[in-house]
Design a protein around this motif. Structure first.
Motif, short mmCIF file in Angstrom:
data_model
loop_
_atom_site.label_atom_id
_atom_site.label_comp_id
_atom_site.label_asym_id
_atom_site.label_seq_id
_atom_site.Cartn_x
_atom_site.Cartn_y
_atom_site.Cartn_z
N MET A 6 0.84 -1.21 0.00
CA MET A 6 0.00 0.00 0.00
C MET A 6 0.87 1.25 0.00
O MET A 6 0.57 2.22 -0.71
CB MET A 6 -0.92 0.01 1.22
CG MET A 6 -2.00 -1.02 1.20
SD MET A 6 -2.84 -1.11 2.76
CE MET A 6 -4.31 -0.21 2.38
N ARG A 7 1.94 1.25 0.79
CA ARG A 7 2.84 2.40 0.82
C ARG A 7 3.52 2.61 -0.52
O ARG A 7 3.61 3.73 -1.01
CB ARG A 7 3.89 2.21 1.91
CG ARG A 7 3.32 2.30 3.30
CD ARG A 7 4.36 2.08 4.37
NE ARG A 7 5.38 3.11 4.27
CZ ARG A 7 6.68 2.89 4.47
NH1 ARG A 7 7.12 1.70 4.75
NH2 ARG A 7 7.54 3.88 4.39
N GLU A 8 4.00 1.53 -1.14
CA GLU A 8 4.65 1.64 -2.44
C GLU A 8 3.70 2.20 -3.49
O GLU A 8 4.07 3.07 -4.28
CB GLU A 8 5.16 0.27 -2.90
CG GLU A 8 6.34 -0.24 -2.12
CD GLU A 8 6.74 -1.63 -2.55
OE1 GLU A 8 6.24 -2.11 -3.59
OE2 GLU A 8 7.56 -2.26 -1.85
N MET A 9 2.48 1.69 -3.48
CA MET A 9 1.50 2.16 -4.47
C MET A 9 1.13 3.61 -4.23
O MET A 9 0.98 4.39 -5.17
CB MET A 9 0.25 1.27 -4.43
CG MET A 9 0.49 -0.14 -4.93
SD MET A 9 -0.93 -1.20 -4.70
CE MET A 9 -2.08 -0.50 -5.87
N HIS A 21 -7.91 -8.06 6.09
CA HIS A 21 -6.75 -7.54 6.81
C HIS A 21 -6.49 -6.07 6.54
O HIS A 21 -5.50 -5.52 7.01
CB HIS A 21 -5.51 -8.34 6.44
CG HIS A 21 -5.60 -9.79 6.77
ND1 HIS A 21 -5.69 -10.25 8.05
CD2 HIS A 21 -5.62 -10.89 5.98
CE1 HIS A 21 -5.76 -11.56 8.05
NE2 HIS A 21 -5.72 -11.97 6.81
N SER A 22 -7.35 -5.43 5.77
CA SER A 22 -7.06 -4.06 5.32
C SER A 22 -7.05 -3.04 6.45
O SER A 22 -6.24 -2.12 6.44
CB SER A 22 -8.05 -3.63 4.24
OG SER A 22 -9.36 -3.59 4.78
N ALA A 23 -7.92 -3.20 7.44
CA ALA A 23 -7.98 -2.19 8.51
C ALA A 23 -6.67 -2.14 9.29
O ALA A 23 -6.12 -1.05 9.52
CB ALA A 23 -9.14 -2.51 9.45
N SER A 24 -6.14 -3.28 9.66
CA SER A 24 -4.88 -3.28 10.41
C SER A 24 -3.70 -2.93 9.50
O SER A 24 -2.73 -2.31 9.94
CB SER A 24 -4.65 -4.63 11.07
OG SER A 24 -4.76 -5.67 10.14
N ALA A 25 -3.81 -3.26 8.21
CA ALA A 25 -2.74 -2.91 7.27
C ALA A 25 -2.68 -1.40 7.04
O ALA A 25 -1.59 -0.84 6.91
CB ALA A 25 -2.93 -3.64 5.95
#
Length: 91
Positions: free
Chosen positions: A44-47, A73-77
């Motif tokens: 997510m950070r790279e994108m 897992h998106s909320a914790s990510a």
């Protein structure tokens, strides 16, 4: 002190030992979940830094996993990605 009969006919293993030995197959290991969350957060950070839209489908496509797993897992990510991205400037 247990009687001779109680010592002779005690169960082979205690229920707590059974619970440790036989885990349900549907629950992934904690380290597996943590690794997946970290991989999703890094991607997510790279994108985001590349200027790409970050959606569950695009993350799932790049990780070659299901979109349902990414959504789970998106909320914790997201929280982890924000924590890693924040930095202090100056003192």
């Amino acid at each position: 002190m247990p009687s001779a009969i109680a010592r002779r006919y005690r169960p082979a293993c205690l229920p707590s030992a059974i619970a440790r030995r036989y885990r349900p197959a549907c629950l992934p290991d904690r380290t597996c979940r943590r690794n997946m969350v970290e991989q999703i957060a890094d991607l997510m950070r790279e994108m985001a830094f590349a200027g790409d839209n970050v959606t569950a489908e695009s993350v799932a496509q790049r990780m070659s996993t299901s979109a349902a797993a990414v959504k789970r897992h998106s909320a914790s990510a997201v929280l982890l990605a924000r924590r890693k991205s924040v930095r202090q400037i100056g003192a």
